[in-house]
Design a protein around this motif. Sequence first.
Motif, PDB file in Angstrom:
ATOM      1  N   ARG A 194       0.817  -1.217   0.000  1.00 40.14           N
ATOM      2  CA  ARG A 194       0.000   0.000   0.000  1.00 40.14           C
ATOM      3  C   ARG A 194       0.851   1.267   0.000  1.00 40.14           C
ATOM      4  NH1 ARG A 194      -3.041  -1.171   4.230  1.00 40.14           N
ATOM      5  NH2 ARG A 194      -1.660  -0.148   5.700  1.00 40.14           N
ATOM      6  N   GLY A 195       1.843   1.337   0.881  1.00 34.53           N
ATOM      7  CA  GLY A 195       2.681   2.532   0.951  1.00 34.53           C
ATOM      8  C   GLY A 195       3.459   2.777  -0.328  1.00 34.53           C
ATOM      9  N   PHE A 196       3.968   1.703  -0.935  1.00 36.49           N
ATOM     10  CA  PHE A 196       4.714   1.834  -2.184  1.00 36.49           C
ATOM     11  C   PHE A 196       3.833   2.385  -3.297  1.00 36.49           C
ATOM     12  CE2 PHE A 196       6.018  -0.041  -6.269  1.00 36.49           C
ATOM     13  CZ  PHE A 196       7.315   0.449  -6.365  1.00 36.49           C
ATOM     14  N   LEU A 197       2.586   1.927  -3.375  1.00 38.33           N
ATOM     15  CA  LEU A 197       1.678   2.405  -4.423  1.00 38.33           C
ATOM     16  C   LEU A 197       1.336   3.875  -4.230  1.00 38.33           C
ATOM     17  CD1 LEU A 197      -0.747  -0.640  -4.768  1.00 38.33           C
ATOM     18  CD2 LEU A 197       1.063   0.063  -6.345  1.00 38.33           C
ATOM     19  N   ILE A 198       1.161   4.312  -2.977  1.00 36.46           N
ATOM     20  CA  ILE A 198       0.907   5.729  -2.713  1.00 36.46           C
ATOM     21  C   ILE A 198       2.091   6.573  -3.181  1.00 36.46           C
ATOM     22  CG2 ILE A 198       0.609   7.452  -0.881  1.00 36.46           C
ATOM     23  CD1 ILE A 198      -0.884   5.283   0.711  1.00 36.46           C
ATOM     24  N   TYR A 199       3.280   6.133  -2.834  1.00 38.18           N
ATOM     25  CA  TYR A 199       4.499   6.837  -3.235  1.00 38.18           C
ATOM     26  C   TYR A 199       4.615   6.902  -4.757  1.00 38.18           C
ATOM     27  CZ  TYR A 199       9.558   7.737  -3.612  1.00 38.18           C
ATOM     28  OH  TYR A 199      10.789   8.263  -3.923  1.00 38.18           O
ATOM     29  N   ARG A 252       6.619  10.105  11.622  1.00 41.45           N
ATOM     30  CA  ARG A 252       5.617  10.556  10.637  1.00 41.45           C
ATOM     31  C   ARG A 252       6.307  11.364   9.539  1.00 41.45           C
ATOM     32  NH1 ARG A 252       3.074   7.188  12.806  1.00 41.45           N
ATOM     33  NH2 ARG A 252       0.965   7.304  13.688  1.00 41.45           N
ATOM     34  N   ILE A 253       7.412  10.825   9.045  1.00 43.83           N
ATOM     35  CA  ILE A 253       8.232  11.565   8.071  1.00 43.83           C
ATOM     36  C   ILE A 253       7.511  11.757   6.738  1.00 43.83           C
ATOM     37  CG2 ILE A 253       9.403   9.569   7.050  1.00 43.83           C
ATOM     38  CD1 ILE A 253      12.016  11.230   7.196  1.00 43.83           C
ATOM     39  N   GLN A 254       6.501  10.940   6.455  1.00 46.62           N
ATOM     40  CA  GLN A 254       5.757  11.082   5.202  1.00 46.62           C
ATOM     41  C   GLN A 254       5.016  12.420   5.144  1.00 46.62           C
ATOM     42  OE1 GLN A 254       6.299   8.871   2.900  1.00 46.62           O
ATOM     43  NE2 GLN A 254       7.338   7.389   4.231  1.00 46.62           N
ATOM     44  N   TYR A 255       4.553  12.918   6.279  1.00 46.45           N
ATOM     45  CA  TYR A 255       3.899  14.228   6.303  1.00 46.45           C
ATOM     46  C   TYR A 255       4.901  15.338   5.965  1.00 46.45           C
ATOM     47  CZ  TYR A 255      -0.172  12.127   8.619  1.00 46.45           C
ATOM     48  OH  TYR A 255      -1.280  11.372   8.927  1.00 46.45           O
ATOM     49  N   PHE A 256       6.114  15.189   6.431  1.00 44.08           N
ATOM     50  CA  PHE A 256       7.175  16.161   6.146  1.00 44.08           C
ATOM     51  C   PHE A 256       7.433  16.208   4.638  1.00 44.08           C
ATOM     52  CE2 PHE A 256      11.841  17.382   7.165  1.00 44.08           C
ATOM     53  CZ  PHE A 256      11.539  18.716   7.003  1.00 44.08           C
ATOM     54  N   PHE A 257       7.461  15.045   4.005  1.00 46.09           N
ATOM     55  CA  PHE A 257       7.654  14.972   2.555  1.00 46.09           C
ATOM     56  C   PHE A 257       6.465  15.589   1.815  1.00 46.09           C
ATOM     57  CE2 PHE A 257       7.259  12.388  -1.428  1.00 46.09           C
ATOM     58  CZ  PHE A 257       8.375  12.891  -2.069  1.00 46.09           C
ATOM     59  N   SER A 258       5.259  15.352   2.308  1.00 45.75           N
ATOM     60  CA  SER A 258       4.063  15.925   1.682  1.00 45.75           C
ATOM     61  C   SER A 258       4.108  17.449   1.712  1.00 45.75           C
ATOM     62  CB  SER A 258       2.807  15.432   2.414  1.00 45.75           C
ATOM     63  OG  SER A 258       2.765  14.025   2.458  1.00 45.75           O
ATOM     64  N   PHE A 259       4.542  18.002   2.836  1.00 48.36           N
ATOM     65  CA  PHE A 259       4.675  19.453   2.940  1.00 48.36           C
ATOM     66  C   PHE A 259       5.699  19.991   1.945  1.00 48.36           C
ATOM     67  CE2 PHE A 259       7.383  22.837   4.705  1.00 48.36           C
ATOM     68  CZ  PHE A 259       6.475  23.888   4.698  1.00 48.36           C
ATOM     69  N   HIS A 274      -1.371   9.453   3.056  1.00 44.87           N
ATOM     70  CA  HIS A 274      -0.512   9.012   4.158  1.00 44.87           C
ATOM     71  C   HIS A 274      -1.246   9.084   5.491  1.00 44.87           C
ATOM     72  CE1 HIS A 274       3.031   8.017   2.000  1.00 44.87           C
ATOM     73  NE2 HIS A 274       3.205   9.222   1.503  1.00 44.87           N
ATOM     74  N   TYR A 275      -2.196   9.989   5.625  1.00 45.00           N
ATOM     75  CA  TYR A 275      -3.048   9.980   6.810  1.00 45.00           C
ATOM     76  C   TYR A 275      -3.810   8.654   6.880  1.00 45.00           C
ATOM     77  CZ  TYR A 275      -7.026  10.960   9.855  1.00 45.00           C
ATOM     78  OH  TYR A 275      -7.976  10.875  10.840  1.00 45.00           O
ATOM     79  N   TYR A 276      -4.367   8.250   5.745  1.00 52.28           N
ATOM     80  CA  TYR A 276      -5.080   6.972   5.669  1.00 52.28           C
ATOM     81  C   TYR A 276      -4.130   5.808   5.939  1.00 52.28           C
ATOM     82  CZ  TYR A 276      -7.155   2.880   3.399  1.00 52.28           C
ATOM     83  OH  TYR A 276      -7.599   1.623   3.122  1.00 52.28           O
ATOM     84  N   ASN A 277      -2.925   5.858   5.346  1.00 55.71           N
ATOM     85  CA  ASN A 277      -1.962   4.767   5.501  1.00 55.71           C
ATOM     86  C   ASN A 277      -1.509   4.630   6.955  1.00 55.71           C
ATOM     87  OD1 ASN A 277      -0.295   2.663   4.485  1.00 55.71           O
ATOM     88  ND2 ASN A 277       1.458   4.043   4.530  1.00 55.71           N
ATOM     89  N   TYR A 278      -1.191   5.754   7.598  1.00 55.01           N
ATOM     90  CA  TYR A 278      -0.781   5.705   9.008  1.00 55.01           C
ATOM     91  C   TYR A 278      -1.905   5.157   9.893  1.00 55.01           C
ATOM     92  CZ  TYR A 278       3.661   8.204   8.463  1.00 55.01           C
ATOM     93  OH  TYR A 278       4.946   8.565   8.148  1.00 55.01           O
ATOM     94  N   LYS A 279      -3.128   5.543   9.587  1.00 58.61           N
ATOM     95  CA  LYS A 279      -4.265   5.058  10.364  1.00 58.61           C
ATOM     96  C   LYS A 279      -4.411   3.547  10.219  1.00 58.61           C
ATOM     97  CE  LYS A 279      -9.200   6.027  11.129  1.00 58.61           C
ATOM     98  NZ  LYS A 279     -10.372   6.823  10.671  1.00 58.61           N
TER      99      LYS A 279
END
Length: 481
Positions: A259-264, A326-333, A439-444
């Motif tokens: 799932r995470g790889f597909l989001i990326y 939660r480094i994915q949020y940092f990347f999103s920003f 990533h909010y969905y993925n972390y949840k």
Amino acid sequence: MPPAAATNLGYTPPDGGWGWAVVFGAFISIGFSYAFPKSLTIYFKEIQEYFSVSYSQIAWVSSVMLASMYAGGPVSSILVNRYGSRPVVMVGGVMVSTAMVLASFGKTIIHLYLCVGVIGGFGLAFNLQPSLTIIGTYFQVKRPLANGLAMTGSPVVLCTLAPLNQFLFDSFGWRGSFLILGSIVLNCCVAGSLMRPVNKNAQQKPKTEQPECNGAAAEEAATVDTSAQSDNLTEENRNESMTQGCVHKFIDLSLFRHRGFLIYLIGNVVMFFGFFAPVVFLAPYAKHQGIDEYSAAFLLSIFALVDMFIRPATGLIGNTRWIRPRIQYFFSFAVSYNGVCHLLCPLASGYWGLVIYAVFFGLAFGMVSALLFEVLMDLVGAHRFSSAVGLVTIIECGPVLLGPPISGALVDAFGDYKYMYYACGVFMLVPGIFFFIMHYYNYKKLDEERRQSVAVEMRTCEEAVQLKASQDDKIAHETDG
């Protein structure tokens, strides 16, 4: 210091020692891989006039080079898994050098596409992917910092090459400059010689003891294990991926169920349509506004200087205990910030306006570049990173190839660069928002899976305790009888 992410490499990475020499080698190798195509834009206006081609046609030189670099990812992954990073990087340096020498004798723009674009691009692929992979074998706790320092090579090399290329052009012309650049990129061979394989026997991971049946302890262990949170595959697929990671022979296609790889992957495919074009057209945009050649080249140096300092700073911030979980949020920003910069660029007027844009763009670009592969490693784990980056790069070569020519076509169609910057801003802002949401969905989902795993483990422990207690009671009754 944040907790170390777990790894399935079968040993404990040294997190230092010769690893810092490897980071320095990756610094040089990655620097040339990303900075070289950008630095060649200094020659674009003159080559365009020499061959009498359009903005879109000249943009294909960098596009083909970058696309070939990304398309060569799977080939590079297989070679790295088979022979290691050191020989692959050294061969890549020789390929780029040969490409530049051959390009200096070019008679048509097609000649440059083939030499600089295809041969040089594949040479850069053999420099980029092995350098990224070997860092994951040497570092675990300090991996975001190591990646940030290695990725700093791109702005450092660009900051050096931008004015150097202008000087070489004024002194030797573009043909002579290409010959000299062919000798300069041989430094990649020196960088590759530093990439000694990690000594896995000296850092064997101790065998894990059977965990006690303590729910609090199990929950704490699950919290610390950030890589376990990132792996949402079934137990069978986990075992398959570990086997593939040990064999290191083929690309791991089971990542397409991750799932995470597909989001990326989805976000990056859109993002790369607008990622490189603003850099490619920064100097030509300045010249279009009547700014002299050296001042236009200096904009790239300003951009690279800011980029140079923000990359290690981003690595330090990403390594903190507040950001890393939660480094994915940092990347999103960072991705969203890029898009905002490009949308505001047409409002910058005059040379000083472009200087301000170059500063803010350098901040945004450096943040994304420092985190680009770290977040992928965070999602899939270091043991699957080589396969993951190979799959990502081959798919991303499409937008990398088409992005700058599409932007150049917009310039040709409207006679103005602002529409190109608007388009690039949209291409960056949309995936930035997509990353935030997904990533909010993925972390949840990962938190839910972790809680379920802890609950299952606690139930198993309780059943084992009850079974043991019943057996003890049975033995006691038999003894009494």
